[in-house]
Design an enzyme around this catalytic site. Structure first.
Site, short mmCIF file in Angstrom:
data_model
loop_
_atom_site.label_atom_id
_atom_site.label_comp_id
_atom_site.label_asym_id
_atom_site.label_seq_id
_atom_site.Cartn_x
_atom_site.Cartn_y
_atom_site.Cartn_z
N ARG A 125 0.82 -1.22 0.00
CA ARG A 125 0.00 0.00 0.00
C ARG A 125 0.85 1.27 0.00
O ARG A 125 0.51 2.25 -0.65
CB ARG A 125 -0.95 -0.04 1.19
CG ARG A 125 -1.95 -1.16 1.01
CD ARG A 125 -2.96 -1.16 2.08
NE ARG A 125 -3.87 -2.27 1.94
CZ ARG A 125 -4.97 -2.40 2.63
NH1 ARG A 125 -5.29 -1.47 3.52
NH2 ARG A 125 -5.75 -3.42 2.46
N ASP A 157 -16.80 7.59 8.56
CA ASP A 157 -15.59 6.80 8.33
C ASP A 157 -14.40 7.74 8.50
O ASP A 157 -14.52 8.96 8.36
CB ASP A 157 -15.59 6.18 6.93
CG ASP A 157 -14.70 4.95 6.85
OD1 ASP A 157 -15.23 3.83 6.85
OD2 ASP A 157 -13.45 5.10 6.81
#
Ligand SMILES: C[S@@+](CC[C@H](N)C(=O)[O-])C[C@H]1O[C@@H](n2cnc3c(N)ncnc32)[C@H](O)[C@@H]1O
Length: 282
Positions: free
Chosen positions: A54, A158
């Site tokens: 990532r 979120d």
């Protein structure tokens, strides 16, 4: 922000003619500690490859020459890279009507309870860790039409600003999981490009907001229902314990907490009662 005690040794190796950047232990420790402190997400040695992959995407898109340069960039707070890093390390897997039994319970048991108890005809639900929006839209479809004349609102939050943007758009290529009658009713607006738009009658009951579950929660009122599914699995026990206590306080007496299929409160100290498959009641 965490600081690096010594200058990092960036590096690269040649593997069959391909240059592979190396993430030194010190860089791994710095990045995993930063992730933990900023999001509560635990990245241990077993997730080293995941972190590598990532962060590599960030390094490539920023055209940096290695992990040392990336860690340095994160230390320069003015660059704003921290939020891109956090977005990169969150896992956002979700689906419409994921763990369908939760939505059956919501409709058949929980709504029946609230119809009996909520004299003010008001219902407040929270999807905490809503990812790209499939969860709050599934909640809204389950509730919509069941409570005519009620004041129903869903808060969907979120930490990851990228997924929240997608959630807010309500534009999906794939409606897998949504029962056909809801598709016809709520997703009939096929876009002029590709995919489907969630209808305004569903969108208007949901407020999408960025919120780190670890920080202060600005909501004043309590909720009837909290969905926090497949989020706690990324945290350690201490963080889970604190969050569960905060969810308890944020729910009205009789309110329901829905957790993910692999999450349970068994090892935690809590007053919640188990009333269904990973469903708890205050
Ligand atoms: C695997 S998804 C779960 C989505 C949805 N609840 C479901 O079950 O389908 C986990 C979500 O939790 C969010 N998350 C992780 N850490 C968080 C934090 N500290 N505060 C708020 N959200 C967080 C991630 O960004 C991600 O979108």
């Amino acid at each position: 922000m965490a600081s690096l005690s010594t200058p990092l040794l960036g590096g690269a190796i040649h593997e069959r003619g391909v240059v592979k950047l190396i993430m030194q232990d010190e860089e791994f420790n710095y990045l995993s500690q930063l992730a933990f402190r900023e999001s509560g997400i635990v990245i241990n040695e077993s997730k080293r490859d995941m972190l590598y992959g990532r962060v590599m995407k960030r390094i490539r898109s920023l055209k940096l020459n290695g992990f040392t340069a990336y860690c340095q960039l994160l230390q320069d707070s003015y660059t704003g890279e921290l939020s891109a890093f956090i977005n990169a390390i969150t896992t956002n897997l979700t689906a419409f009507f994921r763990e369908e039994y939760h939505f059956n319970f919501l409709q058949k048991v929980a709504l029946a309870h609230f119809k009996h108890h909520n004299q003010d005809k008001r219902l407040r639900l929270w999807s905490a860790g809503c990812s790209t929006g499939q969860e709050p839209y599934s909640i809204a479809m389950s509730v919509q039409g069941q409570l005519p004349d009620w004041d129903v609102k869903i808060l969907a939050t979120d930490l990851d600003s990228d997924v929240l943007w997608c959630a807010h758009q309500g534009h999906y290529d794939d409606l897998t999981g949504i029962p056909q009658h809801y598709r016809t009713q709520y997703c009939a607006n096929e876009c002029h490009q590709h995919g489907y738009l969630i209808g305004d009658d569903i969108k208007q009951v949901i407020a999408f907001k960025q919120l780190n579950l670890l920080s202060r929660w600005p909501m004043k009122g309590q909720f009837d229902v909290i969905f926090c599914r497949n989020v706690l699995i990324y945290f350690d026990n201490e963080t889970k314990q604190k969050l569960i206590q905060r969810f308890y306080a944020q729910l009205k007496p009789g309110g329901y907490l829905f957790l993910g299929h692999s999450e349970s409160l068994q090892s935690l100290n809590t007053k919640f009662r188990l009333v269904g498959q990973t469903i708890y009641q205050r």
